[in-house]
Design a protein around this motif. Sequence first.
Motif, PDB file in Angstrom:
ATOM      1  N   GLN A   1       0.796  -1.228   0.000  1.00 18.10           N
ATOM      2  CA  GLN A   1       0.000   0.000   0.000  1.00 18.10           C
ATOM      3  C   GLN A   1       0.826   1.275   0.000  1.00 18.10           C
ATOM      4  OE1 GLN A   1      -3.584   0.013   2.581  1.00 18.10           O
ATOM      5  NE2 GLN A   1      -2.715  -1.905   3.352  1.00 18.10           N
ATOM      6  N   ILE A   2       2.090   1.186   0.411  1.00 16.19           N
ATOM      7  CA  ILE A   2       2.904   2.395   0.486  1.00 16.19           C
ATOM      8  C   ILE A   2       3.853   2.460  -0.708  1.00 16.19           C
ATOM      9  CG2 ILE A   2       2.699   2.585   2.979  1.00 16.19           C
ATOM     10  CD1 ILE A   2       5.495   1.425   3.267  1.00 16.19           C
ATOM     11  N   ALA A   3       4.324   3.647  -1.007  1.00 18.02           N
ATOM     12  CA  ALA A   3       5.226   3.858  -2.145  1.00 18.02           C
ATOM     13  C   ALA A   3       6.544   3.128  -1.913  1.00 18.02           C
ATOM     14  CB  ALA A   3       5.462   5.345  -2.342  1.00 18.02           C
ATOM     15  N   GLY A   4       7.181   2.749  -3.009  1.00 12.11           N
ATOM     16  CA  GLY A   4       8.422   1.987  -2.945  1.00 12.11           C
ATOM     17  C   GLY A   4       9.507   2.634  -2.110  1.00 12.11           C
ATOM     18  N   GLY A   5       9.688   3.944  -2.225  1.00 10.08           N
ATOM     19  CA  GLY A   5      10.711   4.642  -1.437  1.00 10.08           C
ATOM     20  C   GLY A   5      10.429   4.583   0.053  1.00 10.08           C
ATOM     21  N   GLU A   6       9.171   4.731   0.412  1.00  9.87           N
ATOM     22  CA  GLU A   6       8.788   4.634   1.825  1.00  9.87           C
ATOM     23  C   GLU A   6       8.981   3.210   2.332  1.00  9.87           C
ATOM     24  OE1 GLU A   6       8.249   7.164   3.667  1.00  9.87           O
ATOM     25  OE2 GLU A   6       8.239   8.537   1.974  1.00  9.87           O
ATOM     26  N   LEU A   7       8.704   2.263   1.481  1.00 10.29           N
ATOM     27  CA  LEU A   7       8.899   0.856   1.827  1.00 10.29           C
ATOM     28  C   LEU A   7      10.371   0.581   2.124  1.00 10.29           C
ATOM     29  CD1 LEU A   7       7.932  -2.055   2.094  1.00 10.29           C
ATOM     30  CD2 LEU A   7       8.016  -2.226  -0.397  1.00 10.29           C
TER      31      LEU A   7
END
Length: 123
Positions: free
Chosen positions: A35-41
């Motif tokens: 659910q979260i953006a790749g960078g945040e992941l």
Amino acid sequence: MDEKTFYATVAERAGLSKSEAADLTRATLESIAGQIAGGELDRLAMALPDWLERLLPRHDQAARPKPLHDVVREISSRTHLKEEEVQRGMAAVLSLLHESMDDTHLDHALSLLPEEYRRLATG
């Protein structure tokens, strides 16, 4: 916190077996990761212990938040646990992560999702 202690604590808090707690932990992390953006992941993954970080499927997509009730239903179907058990289990996983790690990255990741996720993590 090591893997066995983590799963045992989730199991105790959620009223599940250790095996169910492990399955639910994986499903919870996979759902949040999706659910979260790749960078945040990537930032969240760096804050997790290695054994939990490996459970996060990586991607480079944009954020796609879902309502908590949809995720609970999906995880229930996948794990064959009742929706109430999934909700308790997700709360146990997120609150234990919140208590046991530098929660800056977890809080930021959860801030990208609907408010109900943060309530699970903080009780």
